[in-house]
Design a protein around this motif. Structure first.
Motif, PDB file in Angstrom:
ATOM      1  N   GLU A  38      87.696  -2.471 -25.522  1.00  0.00           N
ATOM      2  CA  GLU A  38      88.861  -1.971 -24.819  1.00  0.00           C
ATOM      3  C   GLU A  38      90.915  -2.928 -25.515  1.00  0.00           C
ATOM      4  OE1 GLU A  38      89.482  -0.461 -20.192  1.00  0.00           O
ATOM      5  OE2 GLU A  38      91.691  -1.377 -20.665  1.00  0.00           O
ATOM      6  N   GLU A  39      90.177  -3.582 -25.675  1.00  0.00           N
ATOM      7  CA  GLU A  39      91.578  -4.532 -26.067  1.00  0.00           C
ATOM      8  C   GLU A  39      91.821  -3.312 -28.121  1.00  0.00           C
ATOM      9  OE1 GLU A  39      89.069  -6.347 -25.392  1.00  0.00           O
ATOM     10  OE2 GLU A  39      89.454  -8.355 -25.147  1.00  0.00           O
ATOM     11  N   MET A  79     110.875  -5.157 -15.179  1.00  0.00           N
ATOM     12  CA  MET A  79     109.783  -5.529 -14.873  1.00  0.00           C
ATOM     13  C   MET A  79     109.281  -5.567 -12.987  1.00  0.00           C
ATOM     14  SD  MET A  79     108.471  -7.319 -17.316  1.00  0.00           S
ATOM     15  CE  MET A  79     107.349  -8.629 -16.569  1.00  0.00           C
ATOM     16  N   GLU A 129     102.614  -5.008 -21.262  1.00  0.00           N
ATOM     17  CA  GLU A 129     103.534  -4.755 -22.332  1.00  0.00           C
ATOM     18  C   GLU A 129     103.891  -4.491 -23.148  1.00  0.00           C
ATOM     19  OE1 GLU A 129     100.668  -5.337 -20.837  1.00  0.00           O
ATOM     20  OE2 GLU A 129     100.533  -7.826 -19.886  1.00  0.00           O
ATOM     21  N   ASP A 189     106.272  -4.709 -12.129  1.00  0.00           N
ATOM     22  CA  ASP A 189     104.864  -6.073 -11.171  1.00  0.00           C
ATOM     23  C   ASP A 189     104.312  -5.409 -10.015  1.00  0.00           C
ATOM     24  OD1 ASP A 189     105.280  -7.651 -13.294  1.00  0.00           O
ATOM     25  OD2 ASP A 189     106.139  -9.297 -11.645  1.00  0.00           O
ATOM     26  N   LEU A 241      91.211   7.839 -20.861  1.00  0.00           N
ATOM     27  CA  LEU A 241      91.927   6.469 -21.165  1.00  0.00           C
ATOM     28  C   LEU A 241      92.553   6.745 -22.607  1.00  0.00           C
ATOM     29  CD1 LEU A 241      92.893   4.032 -19.988  1.00  0.00           C
ATOM     30  CD2 LEU A 241      91.457   2.664 -20.883  1.00  0.00           C
ATOM     31  N   GLU A 242      91.644   6.801 -23.899  1.00  0.00           N
ATOM     32  CA  GLU A 242      91.859   7.417 -25.388  1.00  0.00           C
ATOM     33  C   GLU A 242      92.501   8.323 -24.756  1.00  0.00           C
ATOM     34  OE1 GLU A 242      89.208   7.546 -27.401  1.00  0.00           O
ATOM     35  OE2 GLU A 242      90.340   6.628 -29.297  1.00  0.00           O
ATOM     36  N   LEU A 300      96.531   6.840 -23.130  1.00  0.00           N
ATOM     37  CA  LEU A 300      96.903   6.105 -23.892  1.00  0.00           C
ATOM     38  C   LEU A 300      97.122   6.439 -25.828  1.00  0.00           C
ATOM     39  CD1 LEU A 300      96.864   4.635 -21.592  1.00  0.00           C
ATOM     40  CD2 LEU A 300      96.667   2.490 -23.028  1.00  0.00           C
ATOM     41  N   ILE A 301      96.527   6.847 -26.703  1.00  0.00           N
ATOM     42  CA  ILE A 301      96.249   7.585 -27.751  1.00  0.00           C
ATOM     43  C   ILE A 301      96.650   8.399 -27.668  1.00  0.00           C
ATOM     44  CG2 ILE A 301      95.692   6.816 -30.059  1.00  0.00           C
ATOM     45  CD1 ILE A 301      96.059   4.736 -28.380  1.00  0.00           C
ATOM     46  N   ASN A 335      92.169 -14.190 -26.561  1.00  0.00           N
ATOM     47  CA  ASN A 335      91.927 -13.147 -26.094  1.00  0.00           C
ATOM     48  C   ASN A 335      90.935 -13.201 -27.824  1.00  0.00           C
ATOM     49  OD1 ASN A 335      90.828 -10.765 -26.746  1.00  0.00           O
ATOM     50  ND2 ASN A 335      91.133 -10.228 -24.853  1.00  0.00           N
ATOM     51  N   LEU A 350      98.019 -10.238 -26.024  1.00  0.00           N
ATOM     52  CA  LEU A 350      98.730  -8.650 -26.159  1.00  0.00           C
ATOM     53  C   LEU A 350     100.269  -8.214 -26.718  1.00  0.00           C
ATOM     54  CD1 LEU A 350      97.637  -6.333 -23.291  1.00  0.00           C
ATOM     55  CD2 LEU A 350      97.152  -6.103 -25.326  1.00  0.00           C
ATOM     56  N   PRO A 403      95.353  -3.560 -17.651  1.00  0.00           N
ATOM     57  CA  PRO A 403      93.480  -3.572 -18.287  1.00  0.00           C
ATOM     58  C   PRO A 403      92.726  -4.085 -17.967  1.00  0.00           C
ATOM     59  CG  PRO A 403      95.490  -3.951 -19.405  1.00  0.00           C
ATOM     60  CD  PRO A 403      96.003  -3.876 -18.642  1.00  0.00           C
ATOM     61  N   SER A 404      91.131  -3.487 -17.867  1.00  0.00           N
ATOM     62  CA  SER A 404      90.045  -3.008 -17.526  1.00  0.00           C
ATOM     63  C   SER A 404      89.447  -5.176 -17.811  1.00  0.00           C
ATOM     64  CB  SER A 404      88.776  -3.054 -18.225  1.00  0.00           C
ATOM     65  OG  SER A 404      88.505  -2.941 -19.714  1.00  0.00           O
ATOM     66  N   PHE A 405      89.898  -5.886 -19.010  1.00  0.00           N
ATOM     67  CA  PHE A 405      89.726  -7.094 -19.320  1.00  0.00           C
ATOM     68  C   PHE A 405      91.529  -7.796 -18.850  1.00  0.00           C
ATOM     69  CE2 PHE A 405      92.204  -5.237 -23.336  1.00  0.00           C
ATOM     70  CZ  PHE A 405      93.345  -6.241 -23.090  1.00  0.00           C
ATOM     71  N   HIS A 406      91.821  -7.242 -17.569  1.00  0.00           N
ATOM     72  CA  HIS A 406      92.694  -8.233 -17.038  1.00  0.00           C
ATOM     73  C   HIS A 406      92.397  -8.987 -15.097  1.00  0.00           C
ATOM     74  CE1 HIS A 406      97.307  -7.436 -19.067  1.00  0.00           C
ATOM     75  NE2 HIS A 406      95.772  -8.069 -20.042  1.00  0.00           N
ATOM     76  N   THR A 461     103.611 -12.475 -14.617  1.00  0.00           N
ATOM     77  CA  THR A 461     102.632 -11.396 -14.818  1.00  0.00           C
ATOM     78  C   THR A 461     101.966 -11.045 -16.648  1.00  0.00           C
ATOM     79  OG1 THR A 461     104.306  -9.791 -14.966  1.00  0.00           O
ATOM     80  CG2 THR A 461     102.741 -10.433 -12.124  1.00  0.00           C
ATOM     81  N   LEU A 462     102.958 -11.419 -17.423  1.00  0.00           N
ATOM     82  CA  LEU A 462     103.205 -10.932 -18.992  1.00  0.00           C
ATOM     83  C   LEU A 462     101.997 -11.345 -19.688  1.00  0.00           C
ATOM     84  CD1 LEU A 462     106.832 -10.336 -19.777  1.00  0.00           C
ATOM     85  CD2 LEU A 462     104.961  -8.769 -19.812  1.00  0.00           C
ATOM     86  N   ASP A 463     100.895 -10.458 -20.283  1.00  0.00           N
ATOM     87  CA  ASP A 463      99.815 -10.751 -21.501  1.00  0.00           C
ATOM     88  C   ASP A 463     100.279 -11.518 -22.314  1.00  0.00           C
ATOM     89  OD1 ASP A 463      97.544 -10.912 -23.168  1.00  0.00           O
ATOM     90  OD2 ASP A 463      96.458  -9.999 -21.893  1.00  0.00           O
ATOM     91  N   LEU A 517      92.218  -0.506 -28.503  1.00  0.00           N
ATOM     92  CA  LEU A 517      92.576   0.261 -27.437  1.00  0.00           C
ATOM     93  C   LEU A 517      94.416   0.649 -27.031  1.00  0.00           C
ATOM     94  CD1 LEU A 517      91.919   3.327 -27.371  1.00  0.00           C
ATOM     95  CD2 LEU A 517      91.416   3.073 -24.603  1.00  0.00           C
ATOM     96  N   MET A 518      93.560  -0.775 -26.523  1.00  0.00           N
ATOM     97  CA  MET A 518      95.746  -1.441 -26.452  1.00  0.00           C
ATOM     98  C   MET A 518      96.149  -2.019 -27.285  1.00  0.00           C
ATOM     99  SD  MET A 518      95.143  -1.288 -22.409  1.00  0.00           S
ATOM    100  CE  MET A 518      93.955  -0.050 -22.434  1.00  0.00           C
ATOM    101  N   ILE A 550      91.692  -9.560 -29.850  1.00  0.00           N
ATOM    102  CA  ILE A 550      93.108  -9.658 -29.977  1.00  0.00           C
ATOM    103  C   ILE A 550      93.337 -10.348 -30.950  1.00  0.00           C
ATOM    104  CG2 ILE A 550      95.216  -9.635 -29.149  1.00  0.00           C
ATOM    105  CD1 ILE A 550      94.491  -9.371 -26.290  1.00  0.00           C
TER     106      ILE A 550
END
Lengths: 319, 319, 319, 319, 319, 319
Positions: free
Chosen positions: E238-239, A280, E266, A284, F211-212, F215-216, E125, E185, A310-313, E180-182, E241-242, E128
């Motif tokens: 993007e969620e 962690m 995460e 971080d 990105l895909e 990550l995938i 979110n 997710l 993630p771009s939504f953070h 910091t953890l989401d 993909l995450m 999610i």
């Protein structure tokens, strides 16, 4: 006064005090000497080149010196670099001291000590409690100052104590979820597991390994310390063996430095908690200045992985 | 009186005394109980089945009992097996004792002790000499009786001392060929490297691992013992660290049980000598009864290899 | 005349002859060419930069040229570097020759040959003796000159013969301690094990791998040579197979280059002796200039370890 | 006459001739001896137990004997087993011979030889052609009979030649698709790569490893044979080295038995073709009796995988 | 009624109902058939042998049958075995049903569902939240019944849901300690990570792998399910993909079944939480019947380690 | 106009158009900025340094710009480097376009499409045929342009289609030699195995991972695409599972990115064909400019091996 190094961006003009962490002399291809300086403040590090340095400069701008400089932040091969316009050593008149320039844990040592003491206070097994208290007290001063490592994670002043406090919190919440865990053993394991680092490492500033650290290591150092503590306290019960085993096995495997694999439940859990807190901390650190939708620098100690935000953070704060 | 177990061949008829090393009860497919006995004398082991045993038999024929039996050596799936014609327990009248039935080193313990003492006597570094002498004296009795392992190599009474004496001889001849070696460190390393086994193993007969052996291991045990010895002798010089490092690193690598790899010359050599003596012992054991032109049984601890005896070598002696 | 390269220290002023081992052209960031010279004498190597070199210089200062220079020893990133004040090529007038500048074994080739011949003379098995003698004689000249490797250990003129002589001594003392060893097989294995290197390597100076060395390797080369020798000598007994197996398996494992693992006792011991002598040579080289209480350079071929010289050991001699 | 062993199903009643491949004596838990027979015909193997066998039976029903028996196919722990009702040895009167009971390649040896000869005939490089022809001719008889292995793949009479012929076809079609390949080298590599097995293995029936096979192996044997052939044919060009390298590297890696990795294009391709043909043979054997929608037995040599036959594929033929 | 199987001790006489989990036929060495029965109740399993069984018995005592028997608990090679005195099949009259004999999670499925729903409810979110809810709802019935594995950990009815609920609790407490953890997710990752097991495994009783499970696996199944859910819900942000990455990487490494290593914070934490809960479950199962001062059975999935219960811990409860 | 970059030799003077693939700014040791340009044409790449560049230059000479320059080919540390005499940007007047400067497959995209379509046309299983056709059509445009990788093999425009066409030919010839192979499955596997790269990679020029992709990955992308195609086409038969398994397992092992190992025959063969074509491509690229008797550059993706071109092979063509 400029903003901290960690918040520098290309193009920033700075005039500020910095601590020189290291100064290495080089010879440029035109035959002239130069210095590569690692500048630091309490937020981070940045590299600077001092071209065409004189022998005087070499004497003046050495490790642990504090300097005042004007410069501009530029980009060199994808990393920030300080372009020095002017630089001078500081004197007593500047009223700056090394302690102002080093990173340290976000909690005061005394507060961490109190918190750890509280965990010891709650122990029910007297043998475990006495040995833990004895060893913490014996090394208290060094423990509160020591980093947890020379690099990778918790590599700052009081990093060791901070690592222990974080792990105790994780230990406590896991023990609530998994009631079979013996909290006395687990807390004692957390508090003592890296205590040998006060002898393995050279101290909080410009940390290196001691000879004892290189040849014996903090694990074996602490196993011996527990034996000696038990002798002094006249404890010869199985608890001594269990504490030694917790220390001995907390790296999890032979190839990671543990001569024995964990064979008691709390030893296995201690190893996992150590992992969680170290990882962690590393993630971080790597992600804190990364913009949403970007990847961090690679983390060597985590299989050289680069982590994605993630771009939504949220974007990082500027200061 | 019959010849020793190690010299048995299919078809031999025997009548002799044997020690039962272990007795395990089974149930045959016809529902009747039987005992699987591991019989031994001072030359080796052989398995025997006691079919249709009574509850009385189960009480009588147990581990550590000495029996007298008539039987015939047969072959079962490529291994020798004793077919029992008659069997009876022994009494005081038989005048046999356990000590007559166990394998032990080919040199008398007292002679080995004298030889080791001579090596200590020749040491020039007083710190190394005093610590080595102190620890050998402290554990002298157990050291002279202990096997070097539960199986694989030197797994017999006084096997540990025998292993040390052999290694000292190799160390001496290597030191003559490679004069950079510090014989004080090397001899001390040899004498102490496995001394922790007196606490790791349960003793010379029917050897198992102690709890301390399983959770801490002979390496960490001895590192602690050296620290304690140094304290008692008021020695705090670098020699202590070197001795601890020799012990700590003598398995050579993390995955082989050493939390630190060797980083002094004598530690690397100690590891190699340990290997040579253990492997020579295992190969000699495997090949001693093999005919020229034949392969030995597989040696588990040497990557499961089977060794060949060239057809132009001598056949084994019969007795 | 200055002291040898191996004894250089920062600040030493030198004026002396040196052999150029390699000369590589570079372009400085100011666009001007320079040469990186690897200078050597019979004690060691040192790097030097020749800045702003002319096309003439490039022609003059090439590999294998002997030069005379004035310079000063400086430190560059922790390694010694020669700062050149003046440099000139040598002519016949200087009366220097390449042979004076190369490292070689500390024993004369002829003396080593006599010693090895004595071991062959003592062999009792005529087949083994004849094949060994035949092959040594066939390659005698190259054998006495060849290094044992291009780098790592015994990488000097006559290094191969020196490696063999040292191993024979170890073999002899082990055979005295472990009488089950067949000295004929063991000595023959030692003498022949690396003999294929006379075809694998290009020769004693600026050693590289031949095409045959790269595609076939010294192990397979020698297995074939033994077959051919046996044919010529009309020997078809099992000894031939044993000698081939000794060569084939002496690297110990598939991943170390041996297509078969050792399955005769002498093959296993040959592998261990090879290891001991190579490692002793590497450790001695690394530690010989190290001060007590310091660590050596890292040894790549020994898991990149750095070795420590205890502070109670003697400092190195100055010359 | 019953259908072949490979087509047996639980419940089948059989009366037929079988070859005993192996006969191992055991002792049942009631103390009575029994024989475990491995019965075979040209389609496969099946295990049978002969309970309560007499000493006579032990003499009669041995490896390589042909018997006539009545029995029933049953299931034992998921594998088929023959329950014997009656069994008798055969005599000359029965007019059966061992050759009728062994598996062999589906093409006649002479036809395979012709096909291989055609490939040699087409070679354009005279050196490669002459060495290949010389070695094939030298070992022709054994080559045409030899299996390619003791188990896993092509472990039947003429399996080696069959493996070579299949690989030649693959080599030819790859060479058409990848025109940079040198077909002379590739075909020669295919023909010679396993030829050393005629000395490594004991022959077509009840195949085991020879002493030379165990200590030297078919790779090193053939490298030496090529050297000898080249000598006899007075060829000393680079082609010899290339052929040796092809053989030496065809297992691909040190840990798979090749002391050198492939460094010419044809050597890499040879290794891949060898793999393809071996794996196709193993998968076909495993899947040929499997019903659509079922999994095969595990294939040890393919990471112990079990292969699936899609349910839309055809069921196996019954005979 | 007797106490549960998990509480049996040698010598206990039992008369009780048991479920037959598996029944395998064998042939004894006297040629007579017997059945090996795996008996179970809701607390555990025990093996029993039914000697000399008739064809009728084979038809009657099959997998999933419930029987009533009298017997005695005995010891066979260190494991408990049931000696059957009498045994009979049950009928409707006995009023017993399979569900009474299977192990299941200690919390009711409905309660677990509510708890999980609460976590989903708290997600901030919307993307999610909607995908997680959609997939949980789609597989709700199977999810609440499914075990988490065929063996090792949580291998019981509702084991999957129980594993998820435990992990959510750990996730929640870690998120409190590491802000910091989401949590969106992380909770979604926990809930969905093993949901593919409802298609990978055959169901709660006598669990095996489906064809899809063997060829595709729960990870790839769920990645596809997320894609389909996103499509149905018209979410292409993007969620998606995450979430896919969380599932894909939760085994941590390629060799553990994850084609991608975790590269978001995460995902790394999800992997660690999965590990903690699985290991705690395995250690608790292994240690729950162990006496203080004793070692547990070996745990295959934890490097075959045997765990120790300190002698100062409490003994297990008897019922 | 000069000859192509691939045919450059030291000393060549050039005046020609080049595409800048990348431009990285550096600071020389004299403090002045310079640009490192990667120049390319349709035959290859070469590095050039633009010393003392102005801010204007930095704006002008950027990635994807086409320039016209005079220069000379020189050697820098064993690699070719362009020394720039003069350089200017191009305008519409120069009538050059990016497409002229990129490497692409040696067959026209339309011809490759026709060839692949023919293979699909020949499929007999309607389910397999429809899914393959559907997916190829869906991604047709990107598929025909995409490279097969960012580096290593087939890293050029249309490289993916070219890789597929080559593999189809190998698949066809193997299927003729091994008639048990199901060509429908095998061809479909070949066509679809890397199709996910159209989403994993950024496109044909200056290819990077999306990105895909990071990550995938293309394997999981295509498994999902097959599921979606099957849904759209209302196919739910086992063929879907087989196609997904082919994609999933085509890297062969977990550590190579396949979460499942191949368990159908065609999956194993697909993996081997993929290997053959990739390796042939890499070896051909490495060897095409190598002179007979020389070694190639090292190939990173083939264990860093350097390949040898036998001296009896033809030298490379000059243009």
């Amino acid at each position: 006064m400029s903003k901290g190094i960690r918040f520098h961006q290309v193009g920033d003009r700075v005039e500020s005090y910095y601590l020189i962490k290291s100064a290495v002399k080089g010879v440029a291809s035109n035959g002239k000497p130069f210095l590569t300086l690692q500048l630091s403040d309490h937020t981070g590090d940045i590299e600077a080149k001092l071209w065409g340095c004189s022998p005087d400069d070499e004497m003046t701008f050495t490790s642990q010196a504090i300097v005042y400089l004007h410069g501009e932040v530029s980009d060199y091969r994808g990393r920030l670099q300080m372009k020095i316009s002017s630089i001078r050593p500081t004197t007593a008149m500047d009223q700056v001291k090394v302690a102002d320039f080093v990173r340290s844990a976000p909690i005061a040592p005394q507060d961490m000590l109190e918190e750890i003491t509280q965990y010891i206070f709650e122990m029910k097994n007297a043998n475990i409690q006495r040995i833990t208290r004895h060893l913490l007290k014996k090394h208290q001063k060094a423990f509160l100052e020591s980093p947890a490592a020379t690099r990778n994670h918790h590599e700052f002043v009081s990093g060791l104590a901070y690592h222990v406090v974080s792990m105790l919190k994780v230990a406590k919440s896991l023990a609530e979820l998994y009631p079979t865990l013996d909290t006395d053993l687990l807390y004692a394991g957390v508090i003592l597991h890296d205590l040998g680092k006060v002898r393995e490492l050279s101290g909080p500033i410009d940390t290196t390994y001691t000879l004892e650290g290189k040849l014996i290591g903090h694990i074996s150092i602490m196993v011996t310390e527990i034996a000696e503590a038990a002798k002094e306290l006249s404890i010869s019960d199985e608890e001594v063996l269990m504490l030694q085993h917790l220390i001995l096995s907390h790296h999890g495997k032979g190839e990671w430095g543990s001569p024995k694999v964990p064979v008691i439940r709390e030893a296995e859990v201690l190893h996992m908690i150590d992992n969680i807190d170290a990882k962690m901390n590393m993630m971080d650190r790597a992600l804190e200045r990364v913009q949403p939708g970007e990847f961090s620098e690679r983390i060597m100690a985590m299989d050289n992985r680069s982590f994605y935000k993630p771009s939504f953070h949220e974007p990082p704060l500027d200061y």
